[in-house]
Design a protein around this motif. Sequence first.
Motif, mmCIF file in Angstrom:
data_model
loop_
_atom_site.group_PDB
_atom_site.id
_atom_site.type_symbol
_atom_site.label_atom_id
_atom_site.label_comp_id
_atom_site.label_asym_id
_atom_site.label_seq_id
_atom_site.Cartn_x
_atom_site.Cartn_y
_atom_site.Cartn_z
ATOM 1 N N ASP A 42 67.945 46.657 18.427
ATOM 2 C CA ASP A 42 68.961 47.077 19.411
ATOM 3 C C ASP A 42 69.100 46.127 20.595
ATOM 4 O O ASP A 42 69.765 46.446 21.569
ATOM 5 C CB ASP A 42 68.631 48.489 19.924
ATOM 6 N N ARG A 43 68.431 44.957 20.519
ATOM 7 C CA ARG A 43 68.501 43.917 21.551
ATOM 8 C C ARG A 43 67.869 44.360 22.886
ATOM 9 O O ARG A 43 68.109 43.736 23.904
ATOM 10 C CB ARG A 43 69.952 43.448 21.794
ATOM 11 N N ARG A 44 67.060 45.419 22.877
ATOM 12 C CA ARG A 44 66.480 45.912 24.132
ATOM 13 C C ARG A 44 64.996 45.585 24.222
ATOM 14 O O ARG A 44 64.262 45.713 23.247
ATOM 15 C CB ARG A 44 66.651 47.428 24.256
ATOM 16 N N ILE A 45 64.563 45.191 25.424
ATOM 17 C CA ILE A 45 63.135 45.072 25.723
ATOM 18 C C ILE A 45 62.911 45.631 27.128
ATOM 19 O O ILE A 45 63.831 45.683 27.954
ATOM 20 C CB ILE A 45 62.603 43.622 25.639
ATOM 21 N N GLY A 46 61.679 46.036 27.391
ATOM 22 C CA GLY A 46 61.348 46.575 28.706
ATOM 23 C C GLY A 46 60.601 45.544 29.536
ATOM 24 O O GLY A 46 59.569 45.014 29.098
ATOM 25 N N MET A 47 61.111 45.223 30.714
ATOM 26 C CA MET A 47 60.409 44.352 31.657
ATOM 27 C C MET A 47 59.520 45.229 32.530
ATOM 28 O O MET A 47 59.988 46.236 33.082
ATOM 29 C CB MET A 47 61.394 43.580 32.529
ATOM 30 N N ILE A 48 58.247 44.848 32.642
ATOM 31 C CA ILE A 48 57.319 45.632 33.443
ATOM 32 C C ILE A 48 56.275 44.697 34.034
ATOM 33 O O ILE A 48 55.956 43.657 33.432
ATOM 34 C CB ILE A 48 56.668 46.748 32.587
ATOM 35 N N GLN A 49 55.758 45.032 35.202
ATOM 36 C CA GLN A 49 54.756 44.184 35.833
ATOM 37 C C GLN A 49 53.340 44.638 35.468
ATOM 38 O O GLN A 49 53.079 45.837 35.379
ATOM 39 C CB GLN A 49 54.900 44.215 37.356
ATOM 40 N N PRO A 50 52.416 43.682 35.260
ATOM 41 C CA PRO A 50 51.009 44.046 35.074
ATOM 42 C C PRO A 50 50.372 44.393 36.415
ATOM 43 O O PRO A 50 50.694 43.788 37.435
ATOM 44 C CB PRO A 50 50.392 42.774 34.478
ATOM 45 N N ARG A 51 49.468 45.359 36.402
ATOM 46 C CA ARG A 51 48.753 45.749 37.627
ATOM 47 C C ARG A 51 47.608 44.800 37.954
ATOM 48 O O ARG A 51 47.176 44.702 39.100
ATOM 49 C CB ARG A 51 48.145 47.144 37.459
#
Length: 203
Positions: A42-51
Motif C-alpha cells: 500500500d506504499r505506506r510506512i511509519g516514521m517513528i523516533q527511537p527513544r
Amino acid sequence: MTATRLSVFPLAGALLFPRMHLPLHIFEPRYRAMISDALARDRRIGMIQPRDAGDPPTLFDIGCVGRIAEVEALPDGRYDIVLEGLARFTVLRELDVTTPFRQVEAELEDTGTGEVLAMAERASLEMESRRFADGLGYAVDWEAVTRLDDESLVNGIAQIAPFDVASKQALLEADGLSARSELIVQLMQFFGRHGEEGGATLQ
C-alpha cells in the motif's frame, strides 16, 4: 481511530507530519527491503523516533504514517523516496515478525480539518522564527513564508527545526496547531538563548 499493521522506520531527528513531505535516502538492506515491501502493498510506512541507542532501540509511542509519493530506484538497490504524511499513529504493540524490518500494530488518528492560528499566534511564530534563523545564520525566503497557510508553516518548522530528539517528539505529540506553535516558540527561545551561551546543543 483505526488499528492497522505498519512497517516502521526508526530514525532519530526525522519527523513527518500529516500533509508534509519528507525526502529520504534509503541505503540499509533492511530498509531497502521495507521499501520494496511497501511498494508491493500500500506504499505506506511509519516514521517513528527511537527513544535510545539500544539494539534494537526502544520506540516512542507516537509516529506518523507516510505514503511513498515519489520513488527513484537506484541501480545498486538503494532508493530515493519522498514520503507524504497521512496521519499520526500510536503504537499499540510491536509484532513478532520474520522480516528484517520492524512492524507494529498501530492506531491511526483521524485527520481533522485544517486548523488556523489566531493572528497574534501567527505573528509571534513568524517573529520568533526570524530571530532564531538570523541567530543561526539561516537564509530564509520570508516572503514565501508569509504566504504559507498556518498548518504548513507550523508543521513545516516543526519538521525541519534543528532541535534534539525529545523536543522533536514533543512537537509531534502536541495536540492541535496552537499548542504546537506555542511549543515551537518556546523551543526557539530556549535553544536560541542557550545556543548563544554554548549551553545547549542543536542537532
